[in-house]
Every structure is written in structure tokens, then in C-alpha cells.
Design an enzyme around this catalytic site. Structure first.
Site, PDB file in Angstrom:
ATOM      1  N   GLU A  15       0.839  -1.207   0.000  1.00 57.91           N
ATOM      2  CA  GLU A  15       0.000   0.000   0.000  1.00 57.91           C
ATOM      3  C   GLU A  15       0.873   1.257   0.000  1.00 57.91           C
ATOM      4  O   GLU A  15       2.082   1.201   0.200  1.00 57.91           O
ATOM      5  CB  GLU A  15      -0.903   0.032   1.243  1.00 57.91           C
ATOM      6  N   ASP A 193      -9.863   1.410  -4.514  1.00 62.66           N
ATOM      7  CA  ASP A 193      -8.850   1.377  -3.459  1.00 62.66           C
ATOM      8  C   ASP A 193      -8.040   2.668  -3.545  1.00 62.66           C
ATOM      9  O   ASP A 193      -8.614   3.742  -3.679  1.00 62.66           O
ATOM     10  CB  ASP A 193      -7.988   0.115  -3.613  1.00 62.66           C
TER      11      ASP A 193
END
Length: 283
Positions: A15, A193
Site C-alpha cells: 500500500e 482502493d
């Protein structure tokens, strides 16, 4: 525009990729592995933490602002030294940090979420000039925090709701008025996302479970898609015509992991898109 492996370290939950404009180096996280990674050419670095870390902004050539599960910290990439800037839900053991990004005014937006994706447990905050304030609560999985090139709007998502909002900003970068829905993916089943907005104002979003990154124009129309060879694309970064994409293997059944041996690796795609320079955080 084929996706190539940029870094073969297999993150559990890759991430928060950040392209540092001065160092010309990519930084990113494995949230569940409690790691910060970095790469420029063949030079690879890695730092381990005692708690989850998830997002970053650059302060100078050696200092990053990092979001952890309980605070925002300054982190020296040369010495490994860190200092707490402000607490972040330090008294709430249910939550951890997730997606975040520096804004055009030198602030930093950061979302929190339940460790088990507990419904509505998350909040989006803004750190600005030494103070942190909550902006939006009741969010399950905060993602897609990014800003338009003119600095007049911010976007953010709740992946669980499959919605992306945008909101007007005042001259100091604070939200002005109520957010409006920009992308509604409920019918399509798309999971927004992490995201960035490119120099043309298009919203470039990793779509969890969709094997791709989608690029949407200002009106919310899909204008381009970039495939990755793994199911769970998590967040993009843009630099010098290259799209970087972090991915994850968290939650995949064993048979699907076996079918996606590159799950968790970080990819690069030569797209020709021009990204915005990531904004500098002012502590």
C-alpha cells in the site's frame, strides 16, 4: 502497456506508494508486514517497525511523515530515527491507519479503519500546521485520498461502500460544503482502493479484486484501464510517464495465491501519463 515487476518483494498488503520527487525514489508499505520499502534502480531498502505503518508524505530529502496505527511520526531514512508528531487514535485499539496523502497546502490527510474492517469504525483526518482534526467519520475502509491539480477539490472513497466522493476545498485546504458522489460503483461491483489524480485531472484508481487500475475523466467516465497480472491492485503512483502499482495477497485462498505467484509484488507500467508532483508536508 504491459505491467512488469518493479520489485519482487511479496507484500502481504502492499500500500501507500509515494514517488519522492527530489530523490526520484519510490517508497511503499506492507501494512500487515509492518514494513516500509524503497527502491531506485537497483538500490533497495527496507525498514521494520513495531506497529502497522501505511502511508507517507515527504518533508525533505531525508525525512518522511509516516502514518502508523497510533500516531503520525517523522522518520529519518538515513538514521532510522523517529519522533511522534501527533497521536492518531492512540487510545483506540480497534483501529489502525490506512490510506493517506499530502495536500497542496502542506497538510496531510489520513484515514483510519478497523483492524477487522469493522463497519463504520474509520475516520478521515487532516493534519495541518501542528494540529490534527477529524473530517469525516463512519467510514469502513477509507481510500483514494487525492487532490485535483488546481488544489480546489479533494477525493476520497469508502471501499466497502464502493463509492468515491469529491469535495470543494477553501484557500487553506479545508473542506467547504458537503461531499458529492463522484463515482458510484455499487451496481458494477468495483472496489475503489488507492488513487491519484494525474496532471490532466483524471482520477487513476487501483480497483481491488479487479486485476486493473482504472482511469476516469472529470465526469466519472472510464477512459483507460491498465491491467496487472494479480487480482488485488491496491494503490498507484505516477512518475515520469510510469505508473507504479502496489498489490496484495492478504485474504486470498491458497489456490488463488498459487495461481498468482506475483501477488504482493510491486509493478510498473509505461503509460506516458503525467503525474502531479507529490506535495511536500510542512510539519
Amino acid at each position: 502497456m504491459t505491467a512488469e515487476v518493479f520489485d519482487d518483494r511479496r507484500n502481504i498488503l502492499g500500500e501507500g506508494p509515494l514517488w519522492h520527487p527530489r530523490l526520484e525514489r519510490l517508497f511503499w508499505f506492507d501494512i500487515m508486514g509492518k514494513r516500509l520499502f524503497s527502491r531506485a534502480g537497483g538500490d533497495r531498502q527496507e525498514w521494520a517497525f513495531d506497529r502497522h505503518v501505511s502511508a507517507a508524505g515527504w518533508v525533505d530529502d531525508s525525512t518522511l511523515l509516516l502514518a502508523t496505527e497510533r500516531d503520525l511520526i517523522s522518520f529519518d531514512i538515513l538514521t532510522g530515527a523517529s519522533d511522534v508528531i501527533v497521536p492518531l487514535e492512540a487510545d483506540n485499539p480497534v483501529t489502525r491507519s490506512n490510506d493517506g496523502r499530502a495536500d497542496p497546502n502542506g497538510g496531510f490527510w489520513i484515514g483510519t479503519m478497523g483492524r477487522m474492517a469493522d463497519a463504520g469504525a474509520g475516520t478521515i483526518y487532516r493534519y495541518y500546521r501542528g494540529e490534527i482534526r477529524p473530517l469525516y467519520d463512519g467510514i469502513t475502509i477509507p481510500n483514494a485520498i487525492c487532490f485535483t491539480p488546481d488544489g480546489r477539490q479533494a477525493c476520497f472513497a469508502d471501499t466497502d461502500k464502493r463509492l468515491v466522493w469529491r469535495v470543494a476545498l477553501d484557500e487553506d485546504g479545508w473542506p467547504r460544503g458537503e461531499p458529492e458522489i463522484y463515482l458510484d460503483h455499487r451496481a458494477a461491483g468495483i472496489n475503489p482502493d488507492g488513487a491519484v489524480i494525474d496532471a490532466d485531472g483524471c482520477f487513476v484508481c487501483a480497483e481491488w479484486g479487479g486485476w486493473r487500475v482504472g482511469r476516469y475523466d472529470r465526469g466519472g467516465n472510464l477512459v483507460e484501464e491498465f491491467s496487472v497480472p494479480v487480482e488485488q491492485a491496491s494503490c498507484p503512483a505516477l512518475a515520469d510517464g510510469i505508473l507504479y502499482v502496489t498489490t496484495a495477497r492478504q485474504g486470498l485462498p491458497e489456490d488463488r495465491i498459487d495461481a498468482q505467484p506475483q501477488a504482493g509484488m510491486t509493478f510498473r507500467i509505461e503509460t506516458g501519463m503525467t503525474g502531479q508532483q507529490e506535495h511536500q508536508v510542512i510539519l
